[in-house]
Design an enzyme around this catalytic site. Structure first.
Site, PDB file in Angstrom:
ATOM      1  N   GLY A   7      20.279 -36.679 -44.998  1.00  0.00           N
ATOM      2  CA  GLY A   7      20.012 -35.997 -43.698  1.00  0.00           C
ATOM      3  C   GLY A   7      20.144 -37.094 -42.581  1.00  0.00           C
ATOM      4  N   ILE A  11      17.381 -39.753 -36.791  1.00  0.00           N
ATOM      5  CA  ILE A  11      16.688 -40.880 -37.287  1.00  0.00           C
ATOM      6  C   ILE A  11      17.726 -41.166 -38.481  1.00  0.00           C
ATOM      7  CG2 ILE A  11      14.857 -41.597 -38.897  1.00  0.00           C
ATOM      8  CD1 ILE A  11      14.032 -41.792 -36.061  1.00  0.00           C
ATOM      9  N   LYS A 204      -0.360 -41.998 -38.491  1.00  0.00           N
ATOM     10  CA  LYS A 204       0.658 -41.197 -37.716  1.00  0.00           C
ATOM     11  C   LYS A 204       0.279 -39.756 -37.650  1.00  0.00           C
ATOM     12  CE  LYS A 204       5.564 -40.498 -36.753  1.00  0.00           C
ATOM     13  NZ  LYS A 204       6.986 -40.471 -37.004  1.00  0.00           N
TER      14      LYS A 204
END
Length: 324
Positions: A7, A11, A204
């Protein structure tokens, strides 16, 4: 070390360029125009006024790459189950999987150490396939703090941050995580090894569970959500419900709720990832960020009225847009 980034979007692409500067054998799995651009021109990273271009092996077919030492999954969490069959050729008996995704990872209750040991979560791992087929013993936790954007096919823009805390589910400092931390350090990144990786995952998620869906419903940026009394109060209510659930699982929060909200406010006029997905017509990351907290509340018997209400609204919003 053979490292595959599965992926290679914003990022994943950022990691790909940085890790390609080390002596690791790095490969990327991507698709479409982004893949074609990387194959033809290399992967370009823009950091401030600097430009880095790396020719990294990139493919849409992971089977071409063979067994890896480390697979870093940088997909949106709701996409992982659909990619299991494609990921399998990368896995050998000693391959580790780094879950660089938002929300609760599939391995969460592996070596957790209480009555929930071995539990799978339907909202993030439908039918328990990730647990069975990827294997919780392969998992290494990773929290993604940098912000990056896919500016155009083959071009990643770095906005801020370089920190990717990592940790074993067991809390041990193993040779695998130490080696991975040193690799990230060699790439100019920070990857401290944490003995309580779940605490950082929830820290987070604490913001994601409220700010993301509220922003998708209101189209407001973080500074507005955290400044307007009504949305700030709703965010706090959702966060307190989340905190009660997490603490049942032994999680410790190193900041209080007001400080966490203030930290988000100071980020400024930032659009959350869920709002960006809505605006760009991409599937919204609702289940890994919100539904999973509701599901874990059901496990513990803790009521979640604020989360339930916002979740119902954001799911309906996503369905109307065809993004859920």
């Amino acid at each position: 070390m053979k490292v595959c980034i599965y992926g290679a979007g914003a990022i994943g692409g950022y990691l790909g360029v940085q890790l390609a500067r080390t002596d690791a054998e790095v490969s990327l799995v991507a698709r479409g125009a982004h893949l074609e651009a990387m194959q033809q021109n290399g992967l370009k990273l823009l950091i401030g006024d600097q430009q880095r271009v790396e020719k990294v092996r990139a493919t849409a077919n992971p089977a071409e790459l063979g067994v890896q030492d480390v697979v870093i999954i940088c997909l949106k969490a709701h996409s992982i189950t659909g990619a299991i069959d494609a990921i399998k050729p990368l896995l050998g008996s000693h391959t580790r999987i780094v879950t660089a995704v938002n929300g609760i990872p599939y391995w969460y209750f592996y070596r957790h150490g209480n009555q929930f040991e071995g539990t799978t979560l339907e909202s993030i791992d439908p039918g328990g396939r990730q647990w069975r087929e990827l294997g919780p013993e392969r998992g290494i936790g990773c929290i993604v703090y940098p912000a990056t954007e896919l500016e155009s096919p083959g071009v990643i823009r770095h906005i801020y941050g370089d920190k990717f805390p990592i940790g074993e589910p067991s809390g041990e400092s193993t040779a695998d995580v130490e080696r991975l931390s040193k690799l990230f350090e060699a790439a100019g990144l920070k990857a401290p090894v944490l003995d309580r990786i779940r605490d950082e995952i929830w820290l987070k998620l604490w913001g994601n569970v409220c700010f993301n869906p509220i922003s998708a419903l209101t189209h407001a940026t973080l500074d507005v959500i955290c400044s307007e009394p009504a949305t700030r109060a709703l965010s706090k209510a959702m966060m307190l419900e989340t905190q009660a659930i997490a603490e049942t699982f032994g999680v410790t929060f190193r900041v209080d709720v007001e400080r966490r909200i203030e930290g988000a406010r100071k980020v400024g006029a930032h659009k959350t990832s869920m709002l960006q997905d809505l605006e760009r017509g991409r599937p919204m990351e609702i289940d890994p960020l919100v539904t999973v907290v509701q599901e874990m509340g059901r496990l513990t018997g803790i009521p979640t009225p604020a989360i339930d209400a916002v979740l119902g609204l954001v799911i309906q919003r996503a369905k109307v847009a065809g993004l859920y």
